[in-house]
Design a protein around this motif. Sequence first.
Motif, PDB file in Angstrom:
ATOM      1  N   ILE A 144      -7.859  -3.053  -8.080  1.00 41.95           N
ATOM      2  CA  ILE A 144      -7.543  -3.057  -6.389  1.00 41.95           C
ATOM      3  C   ILE A 144      -6.282  -2.866  -6.291  1.00 41.95           C
ATOM      4  CG2 ILE A 144      -7.701  -4.332  -4.534  1.00 41.95           C
ATOM      5  CD1 ILE A 144     -10.469  -3.262  -5.280  1.00 41.95           C
ATOM      6  N   ALA A 145      -5.286  -3.548  -6.996  1.00 41.78           N
ATOM      7  CA  ALA A 145      -3.765  -3.443  -6.754  1.00 41.78           C
ATOM      8  C   ALA A 145      -3.175  -2.295  -6.964  1.00 41.78           C
ATOM      9  CB  ALA A 145      -3.263  -4.672  -7.442  1.00 41.78           C
ATOM     10  N   ALA A 146      -3.828  -1.368  -7.714  1.00 38.58           N
ATOM     11  CA  ALA A 146      -3.451  -0.018  -8.360  1.00 38.58           C
ATOM     12  C   ALA A 146      -3.738   0.949  -7.212  1.00 38.58           C
ATOM     13  CB  ALA A 146      -4.011   0.546  -9.476  1.00 38.58           C
ATOM     14  N   ARG A 153      -3.542  -5.402   0.828  1.00 36.42           N
ATOM     15  CA  ARG A 153      -4.089  -6.004  -0.230  1.00 36.42           C
ATOM     16  C   ARG A 153      -4.961  -7.178   0.200  1.00 36.42           C
ATOM     17  NH1 ARG A 153       0.679  -5.066  -4.576  1.00 36.42           N
ATOM     18  NH2 ARG A 153       0.016  -3.060  -5.013  1.00 36.42           N
ATOM     19  N   GLY A 154      -4.485  -7.892   1.397  1.00 40.48           N
ATOM     20  CA  GLY A 154      -5.236  -8.860   2.063  1.00 40.48           C
ATOM     21  C   GLY A 154      -6.725  -8.345   2.315  1.00 40.48           C
ATOM     22  N   ARG A 155      -6.650  -7.421   3.068  1.00 41.97           N
ATOM     23  CA  ARG A 155      -7.861  -6.776   3.595  1.00 41.97           C
ATOM     24  C   ARG A 155      -8.804  -6.300   2.464  1.00 41.97           C
ATOM     25  NH1 ARG A 155      -5.292  -2.475   7.424  1.00 41.97           N
ATOM     26  NH2 ARG A 155      -3.589  -3.181   6.107  1.00 41.97           N
ATOM     27  N   GLY A 373       2.826  -7.753  -8.405  1.00 42.62           N
ATOM     28  CA  GLY A 373       2.424  -6.471  -8.193  1.00 42.62           C
ATOM     29  C   GLY A 373       1.465  -5.747  -8.937  1.00 42.62           C
ATOM     30  N   SER A 374       1.377  -4.671  -8.889  1.00 46.06           N
ATOM     31  CA  SER A 374       0.164  -3.841  -9.647  1.00 46.06           C
ATOM     32  C   SER A 374       0.229  -3.714 -10.984  1.00 46.06           C
ATOM     33  CB  SER A 374       0.006  -2.567  -9.122  1.00 46.06           C
ATOM     34  OG  SER A 374       1.225  -1.590  -9.400  1.00 46.06           O
ATOM     35  N   GLU A 375       1.423  -3.996 -11.756  1.00 51.26           N
ATOM     36  CA  GLU A 375       1.620  -3.971 -13.088  1.00 51.26           C
ATOM     37  C   GLU A 375       1.335  -5.166 -13.785  1.00 51.26           C
ATOM     38  OE1 GLU A 375       5.756  -3.000 -13.798  1.00 51.26           O
ATOM     39  OE2 GLU A 375       5.514  -0.961 -13.210  1.00 51.26           O
ATOM     40  N   GLY A 376       1.185  -6.211 -12.972  1.00 49.75           N
ATOM     41  CA  GLY A 376       0.932  -7.627 -13.741  1.00 49.75           C
ATOM     42  C   GLY A 376      -0.130  -8.350 -12.917  1.00 49.75           C
ATOM     43  N   ALA A 377      -1.045  -7.458 -12.027  1.00 48.76           N
ATOM     44  CA  ALA A 377      -2.001  -8.182 -11.432  1.00 48.76           C
ATOM     45  C   ALA A 377      -2.992  -8.949 -12.167  1.00 48.76           C
ATOM     46  CB  ALA A 377      -2.585  -7.324 -10.672  1.00 48.76           C
TER      47      ALA A 377
END
Length: 437
Positions: A144-146, A153-155, A373-377
């Motif tokens: 999802i983060a990617a 991202r909340g929605r 962030g997307s790298e460490g989600a």
Amino acid sequence: MSTPAIELQARPQARPALAPELLRRFGRLRPEAFALTWLVYVAFYLVRKNFDGAKPGLLAAGYAKAEVATMDGAFLAAYALGQFVAGPIGDWLGAKRVILVGLSVSVGANLAFGFLEPVPLLATALAVNGVAQACGFPLCCKVIAAWFPASMRGRASAWFLTSYTLGDIAAKALAGSMINGAGWRFAFLVPAGIVVGFIALFALRLRQSPREVGLPDVSEIENEPEPLAQPGLAPRFGGQLVRLLRMPATWVVCGAYFLLKMARYTFMGWSNVYLFEQLRYAPGDATLATIPITVGGLVGTLAAGYASDRLFGGRRAPVVVFCIFGLAIVTPFYAGLGSGEPTRAMLLHLLIGLFAYGADAIMSAAMAMDLAGSEGAASAAGLLNGIGSVGATLSPVLGAWVSMTFGWTWAWYVLSGLLLVSAALMATRWRRAGADG
């Protein structure tokens, strides 16, 4: 299932250098990636929550309640510990690979459970399933983060988290129908067979990031820089986790989430017992009366996600504080509930679900993505949910020991006090976003 994905699309604010064809391709692939990630977690639940649905069948087959509890405990402990490892592995090796391995092992554990007899072997199968299930939520958060920038991202996480509510219903309905029609073993064998088909679909179609299909990162497409991006650094096992552990914000959020998840699991697992023991509800009526908690949870999850994105500009703490404080206020009223007040009980259950699930959705998913962030989600979601799961395993202390020793009224008052501590912790991050501070 496709409707949420379409709803979540935002008008791209692309840089002029990006070709229109790239934007059209991204606009086509993002809803598909979201829908498949949503379905991934439903698949995980089909071979996880079937055990809860099969408990009456196991008891009817002659297994003692203590034996079933031992199996349950083996799963919960393995699940909590597994998340601390699965997240970093996913950030290192990639989300899709770990998701497919986790689902495959979970299918194998369910097949084994369906054929085994001795309690130690059944508990071992569930422990293996617990580790495999830990590969689900953190890695889905990474996908999802990617595909979604921080401002969405909340929605995105709110719609994604409807999967565990609906997946829970589907898993228990399937398990119940199998028990009634064919016996408890088929509550494990049939879902395992269904998920094999899902695994094939995910292997062929799931895209873990825009980069996998030759597109730029979502931060470039949406012209919204990733705050914690570290370009040029090769992924290494545990690197993101070490960075998280050095951040003060991580410990604040983890401490607050530990208390919140303990509270949510107390309501989920013991509110029907409270209605049965204290208010003299019939056993079936006590369980049916708690269904509004799930209904309120669906509404709260979506409302909290939209509020954090649109009303507070990506700041999650105000929404979380409001929800946890609201739950702390409602809980003492629950302690004063009378046996002849069905309307009041329904309203309180709706509010409990609204506040508990709303806060949980933001903290477990959107806030985890913001922290790393997307790298460490995946590492952040694994760490948060691992610590939260430890809190969940302590919920019987409130639901059983405190209620037996001091009474149900004190159990709810203690829970309210713990929630106030959780809200106070999150209030320290009221004006902060992401990993700031």
